[in-house]
Design a protein around this motif. Structure first.
Motif, short mmCIF file in Angstrom:
data_model
loop_
_atom_site.label_atom_id
_atom_site.label_comp_id
_atom_site.label_asym_id
_atom_site.label_seq_id
_atom_site.Cartn_x
_atom_site.Cartn_y
_atom_site.Cartn_z
N LEU A 160 1.13 -140.59 -19.42
CA LEU A 160 0.60 -141.67 -20.27
C LEU A 160 -0.53 -141.16 -21.16
O LEU A 160 -0.56 -141.44 -22.37
CB LEU A 160 0.12 -142.82 -19.39
N ALA A 161 -1.47 -140.43 -20.57
CA ALA A 161 -2.62 -139.92 -21.33
C ALA A 161 -2.17 -138.97 -22.44
O ALA A 161 -2.65 -139.07 -23.59
CB ALA A 161 -3.59 -139.21 -20.38
N GLN A 162 -1.24 -138.08 -22.13
CA GLN A 162 -0.78 -137.13 -23.14
C GLN A 162 0.08 -137.82 -24.21
O GLN A 162 0.10 -137.39 -25.37
CB GLN A 162 0.02 -136.00 -22.48
N HIS A 163 0.75 -138.89 -23.84
CA HIS A 163 1.50 -139.68 -24.84
C HIS A 163 0.54 -140.29 -25.85
O HIS A 163 0.80 -140.28 -27.07
CB HIS A 163 2.31 -140.77 -24.13
N MET A 164 -0.57 -140.82 -25.36
CA MET A 164 -1.58 -141.41 -26.24
C MET A 164 -2.23 -140.34 -27.12
O MET A 164 -2.53 -140.57 -28.29
CB MET A 164 -2.64 -142.15 -25.42
N ASN A 165 -2.43 -139.15 -26.55
CA ASN A 165 -2.98 -138.05 -27.34
C ASN A 165 -2.01 -137.62 -28.44
O ASN A 165 -2.44 -137.31 -29.57
CB ASN A 165 -3.29 -136.86 -26.42
N GLN A 166 -0.73 -137.62 -28.13
CA GLN A 166 0.28 -137.28 -29.13
C GLN A 166 0.31 -138.31 -30.25
O GLN A 166 0.46 -137.96 -31.44
CB GLN A 166 1.66 -137.19 -28.47
N LEU A 167 0.16 -139.58 -29.90
CA LEU A 167 0.10 -140.63 -30.92
C LEU A 167 -1.10 -140.44 -31.84
O LEU A 167 -1.01 -140.62 -33.05
CB LEU A 167 0.04 -142.02 -30.26
N GLN A 168 -2.23 -140.05 -31.23
CA GLN A 168 -3.43 -139.79 -32.03
C GLN A 168 -3.22 -138.60 -32.96
O GLN A 168 -3.60 -138.64 -34.14
CB GLN A 168 -4.62 -139.54 -31.12
N ILE A 169 -2.60 -137.55 -32.44
CA ILE A 169 -2.36 -136.34 -33.25
C ILE A 169 -1.46 -136.64 -34.44
O ILE A 169 -1.73 -136.20 -35.57
CB ILE A 169 -1.75 -135.23 -32.37
N LYS A 170 -0.40 -137.42 -34.20
CA LYS A 170 0.61 -137.64 -35.23
C LYS A 170 0.29 -138.79 -36.18
O LYS A 170 0.62 -138.74 -37.37
CB LYS A 170 1.96 -137.89 -34.57
N LEU A 171 -0.34 -139.85 -35.66
CA LEU A 171 -0.44 -141.09 -36.44
C LEU A 171 -1.84 -141.42 -36.92
O LEU A 171 -2.00 -142.30 -37.79
CB LEU A 171 0.10 -142.27 -35.60
N PRO B 269 -3.55 -155.67 -28.34
CA PRO B 269 -3.45 -155.63 -29.80
C PRO B 269 -3.55 -154.22 -30.38
O PRO B 269 -3.85 -153.26 -29.66
CB PRO B 269 -4.64 -156.49 -30.25
N ASP B 270 -3.31 -154.11 -31.68
CA ASP B 270 -3.40 -152.82 -32.37
C ASP B 270 -4.77 -152.21 -32.15
O ASP B 270 -5.80 -152.89 -32.30
CB ASP B 270 -3.15 -153.01 -33.87
N LYS B 271 -4.80 -150.92 -31.85
CA LYS B 271 -6.07 -150.24 -31.64
C LYS B 271 -5.85 -148.73 -31.70
O LYS B 271 -4.72 -148.25 -31.83
CB LYS B 271 -6.70 -150.63 -30.31
N HIS B 272 -6.93 -148.00 -31.60
CA HIS B 272 -6.86 -146.54 -31.57
C HIS B 272 -6.19 -146.11 -30.26
O HIS B 272 -6.52 -146.64 -29.19
CB HIS B 272 -8.28 -145.96 -31.65
N PRO B 273 -5.25 -145.15 -30.28
CA PRO B 273 -4.55 -144.75 -29.05
C PRO B 273 -5.46 -144.21 -27.95
O PRO B 273 -5.15 -144.37 -26.77
CB PRO B 273 -3.55 -143.69 -29.54
N HIS B 274 -6.58 -143.58 -28.34
CA HIS B 274 -7.48 -143.07 -27.31
C HIS B 274 -8.17 -144.22 -26.57
O HIS B 274 -8.43 -144.12 -25.36
CB HIS B 274 -8.53 -142.13 -27.91
N ARG B 275 -8.43 -145.31 -27.29
CA ARG B 275 -8.98 -146.49 -26.63
C ARG B 275 -7.95 -147.06 -25.65
O ARG B 275 -8.30 -147.55 -24.58
CB ARG B 275 -9.37 -147.55 -27.67
N MET B 276 -6.70 -146.99 -26.04
CA MET B 276 -5.64 -147.49 -25.16
C MET B 276 -5.50 -146.61 -23.92
O MET B 276 -5.20 -147.11 -22.83
CB MET B 276 -4.31 -147.53 -25.92
N ALA B 277 -5.75 -145.32 -24.09
CA ALA B 277 -5.69 -144.41 -22.95
C ALA B 277 -6.76 -144.76 -21.92
O ALA B 277 -6.57 -144.59 -20.71
CB ALA B 277 -5.86 -142.97 -23.42
#
Length: 481
Positions: free
Chosen positions: A403-414, A67-75
């Motif tokens: 994968l980890a850096q993709h999630m970090n990018q999502l956190q930075i942008k969104l 489900p929807d969550k913080h990207p760092h939690r998804m990482a």
């Protein structure tokens, strides 16, 4: 040499050996043993493939439906990558049973590949598994020694050797003719299993592997035929040099013990003593020490990350990270991931280098040991050696970092840079952002790299075959009737 003479001598070997009841029993026994091992290996490989597909599907569904969550939690929710068996692994198990099959991928951590077959098996696995390759490498040479050790010494003991030589048959023709006959005998055991294995290989192919396994299989068959030819030629040569059947058998068993037990063990011990490799604890401790020196992303007062913060504040002309036009926490996580990955990759490279140096000594002994040469070639072409496992580790680490850096990018942008109040719900983004992230696809080590890695082993086969041929020609005048 006259081919018709070779043909007559080979036919004599066949007729003399095949009429023995013990020969027929051994042929049936070895064919049954080989068929049992190859079918067992095939069903084990298919079972592993089905389990891998099943759990891979479950992991992917869980990832996409998270489900929807913080990207760092998804990482940190992570991903699981599975190691597929190569289509030829049913023929030669190699190191597969002792190496892990699955690895959990998450941010900031490089986990060990776990769940090897050995970890779920009893103590009997330490004695090895009965694979088709193991029988061909260790037991078939013994069978050929049993069939061929007295093919010339018996002629000498019976007094028929002088008669053969007085009929204008040269020693070269005699040795090569007997070798040809022994090689033809070996085909009664080899051909059935090669035909069955070829059929099973075709059944196991899919669109992902293409036709490369067939090319590998052709090279594998050729290598084993060369190896069997070397064993036959060495057996007949020793029989020609020996004064009695007992002496020939003793020497051949001695060669077998040296090639299969003594030399491999010595080369392993020498490699481990010359090139030390750290233990798991030493490896992890060294990485942790280097990470502490570089910086701690969870410590706001860390010099490295304080400098990063100051440079960003200065570049954007603000006095607080909350005023930056992006999520500062994501930048910190991104930098921390970069540093930890660099440190791990550096230490991992050093560890792998020490393993390769140890293995290089073992590979070089293949020049003087055809048994080690065929073992290395067989594992390499079957995709069950350490090089294939190491390649899997490289691919999973590259995927984990991406994968980890993709999630970090999502956190930075969104993710907003403003802190939420304790009573407010934490920031989250739509699950579509990770559902669209590509799946892990394991790609087998390509044939070019395999052939390059086993250069010494292929060279050994050529040297042994040509060397024995030269030795027979050079020693022809020293043989005694």
């Amino acid at each position: 040499m006259r081919f018709w003479i070779l043909k007559i001598l080979a036919k004599q070997v066949w007729q003399h050996t095949i009429k023995s009841r013990s020969t027929k029993i051994l042929m049936v026994l070895f064919n049954a043993l080989l068929l049992f091992s190859v079918f067992t290996g095939y069903f084990t490989m298919e079972n592993h493939h089905e389990n891998t597909e099943h759990y891979h599907t479950k992991v992917r569904e869980g990832w996409e439906k998270s489900p929807d969550k913080h990207p760092h939690r998804m990482a940190h929710y992570g991903y699981v990558a599975f190691r597929e068996n190569y289509p030829l692994s049913f023929f030669d198990f190699g190191m597969d049973s002792y190496l892990g099959n699955a690895v959990f991928l998450e941010a900031h951590r490089q986990n060990t590949v776990n769940f090897s077959e050995a970890s779920f098996s009893g103590g009997l696995l330490r004695f090895g598994e009965l694979s088709c390759a193991l029988i061909l490498q260790l037991l078939i040479p013994l069978l050929l020694i049993f069939w061929g050790f007295d093919l010339i010494t018996k002629e000498r003991e019976n007094g028929t050797l002088k008669i053969l030589l007085t009929q204008a048959i040269s020693w070269q023709e005699l040795i090569w003719g007997k070798t040809l006959g022994l090689f033809i005998l070996s085909l009664t055991v080899l051909l059935p299993i090669l035909v069955v294995s070829s059929t099973l290989l075709v059944m196991s192919l899919d669109k992902h592997t293409g036709f490369e396994p067939i090319v590998r299989w052709a090279l594998l068959i050729f290598s084993y035929l060369i190896f069997i030819g070397i064993v036959c030629l060495l057996t007949i040569f020793i029989s020609a040099k020996s004064q009695s059947s007992k002496a020939a058998l003793t020497q051949l068993i001695g060669f077998w013990l040296v090639f299969t037990l003594v030399l491999p063990k010595i080369s392993q011990v020498v490699g481990q003593n010359i090139y030390h490799s750290p233990s798991k604890i030493e490896f992890d401790t060294a990485i942790e020490a280097d990470l502490i020196k570089l910086g701690d992303s969870h410590n706001p007062n860390d010099p490295h990350f304080s400098a990063l913060k100051d440079s960003l504040l200065k570049a954007y002309g603000v006095d607080s990270t909350h005023k930056l036009p992006f999520n500062y926490g994501g930048v910190v996580m991104q930098e921390g991931e970069r540093l930890s990955a660099e440190v791990f990759n550096r230490h991992q490279k050093q560890l792998v280098q020490s393993y390769e140096q140890q293995q290089d000594i073992v590979r070089k002994t293949a020049i003087i040991n055809p048994f080690m040469a065929i073992k290395n070639i067989s594992m390499g072409l079957s995709g069950t050696d350490y090089a294939n496992y190491q390649d899997f580790q490289k691919q999973t680490e590259a995927y984990r970092y991406k994968l980890a850096q993709h999630m970090n990018q999502l956190q930075i942008k969104l993710i907003s840079n403003q802190k939420r109040k304790p009573t407010e719900k934490n920031y989250s983004i739509s699950q579509k952002y990770w559902a669209s992230f590509p799946d892990f696809e394991y790609r087998f080590l390509n044939l070019k790299k395999v052939l390059s890695a086993e250069l010494y082993s292929f060279l050994s086969m050529v040297i042994w075959l040509l060397g024995l041929g030269f030795l027979i020609k050079n020693q022809e005048r020293k043989f005694k009737a």
